[in-house]
Enzyme design. Sequence first.
Site, mmCIF file in Angstrom:
data_model
loop_
_atom_site.group_PDB
_atom_site.id
_atom_site.type_symbol
_atom_site.label_atom_id
_atom_site.label_comp_id
_atom_site.label_asym_id
_atom_site.label_seq_id
_atom_site.Cartn_x
_atom_site.Cartn_y
_atom_site.Cartn_z
ATOM 1 N N SER A 56 15.775 -96.102 -48.319
ATOM 2 C CA SER A 56 14.636 -95.427 -48.946
ATOM 3 C C SER A 56 14.976 -94.724 -50.251
ATOM 4 O O SER A 56 14.059 -94.217 -50.917
ATOM 5 C CB SER A 56 14.016 -94.433 -47.960
ATOM 6 O OG SER A 56 13.286 -95.123 -46.976
ATOM 7 N N GLY A 275 16.906 -85.020 -54.551
ATOM 8 C CA GLY A 275 17.585 -86.102 -53.863
ATOM 9 C C GLY A 275 16.676 -86.945 -53.003
ATOM 10 O O GLY A 275 15.444 -86.826 -53.029
ATOM 11 N N GLY A 278 18.397 -92.562 -47.406
ATOM 12 C CA GLY A 278 17.919 -93.904 -47.105
ATOM 13 C C GLY A 278 18.647 -94.495 -45.925
ATOM 14 O O GLY A 278 19.830 -94.226 -45.711
#
Length: 425
Positions: A56, A275, A278
Amino acid sequence: MPDWSARLNELATAAEVPGAVLGIWHDGATTITPYGVLNTATGVETTADSLFQIGSISKPWTATMIVQLAAEDRLRLDDPVVKLLPEAPIDPRITVRHLLNHTSGIDGDVFTDTGRGDDCLQRYVALLADVDQLFDPGTAYSYCNAGFVVLGRLIEVLDGRTWDESLRARLVGPLGLAHTVTLPEEAILYRAARGHTSEDGTPVVTWQLPRSLGPAGLVTASAGDLLEFARMHLIDDAYAAMQEPQVPFAGGIGGFVDLGLTWRIYDWGGRRILGHDGSTISQTAFLRIDPEARLIMCLLTNSGNGTRLFEPLATEVFTEFVGVGHPDSPQPAEGPVDDRQVGRYERASVRLDVVRRDEGLALIMQATGDRLAFAEEPVHEYEMVPTEPLDGDHFVIRYSPDHPWVPVTVTPTHLFTSGRVTPRV
């Protein structure tokens, strides 16, 4: 200066992570530190230029292209999506900004594989006609992978090419990224990590999600390329608006307090950190940026245990450079437990059951639908323990005793965990 190679080796071994790369950029100086192997089945060594799936963290890349299109006056962030993309079978009140901020209300964990063809995003968007609207647009936050596929399709329509091609033309090429790809046939031309999970204690090597999830999570990159992408956001004022708070985040896990235009905004000891995290199938990645200190850290791993490595490592890196560490995870506390939380909660791809276990509660998480095709563990039961504030609605769970606690909030109408709203059924 610490020996980052030694510390990465020690912490990754303790966390049972087979391979990882730590990247640090500080005020013009870059340090890339590899560890371990990319694939336990072959023993191929991890190198500084190895590619990992960043999951992600792909979302800020997609969002960056949307911001570029807005700067080109080809869209406005508050435009209704259906004005730009009439084919999208979604609530006509949903705007581009709602998609960027995970406030669209679309049930977001739709993992349908719509094939390998260049029309996969178009076909995926058409499937949203059968997906539930969890809440009115703009009224809540719920993490939404599907929304980023819609954004990817919007990029395709406006650019007249696939999302992958736009990524190369708009970001990969201009930034000179020689180790960033999106498709497996591209990744095999490099030293590419494979994810690692286990079945009955036996390591199992895995690969990636369907191409239809590309704009939400299929960028594959080296640590150096990820640092360069992040550095662009540090130095180029064209993307400054992406860093401004848009939506508060109530969970607070890892210091996450606000959402910008896709960037997460963290509070680490009073310092403002940007930030994103993922994960794909047993690969986890982390990116943190301290704009004031001109510091960027990324960690790429080929294991679902990546969080166990990231939190202590991030604490050491940020303490060394700015004197603060990763915030402590929420902790269990003595508090009320009753049966009002007991029940079933369900959304696309997952069913959650809160059940009574002796004197306490448990949360049973069951993968459903298309997610079953790649679920690392289709069913898992978590002990659900009260936490502050002790009001009977707030709990924490953790995958195992070695993993950090994760908050869970239960209300009469929904359960909220991992940034997602799941309605009671």
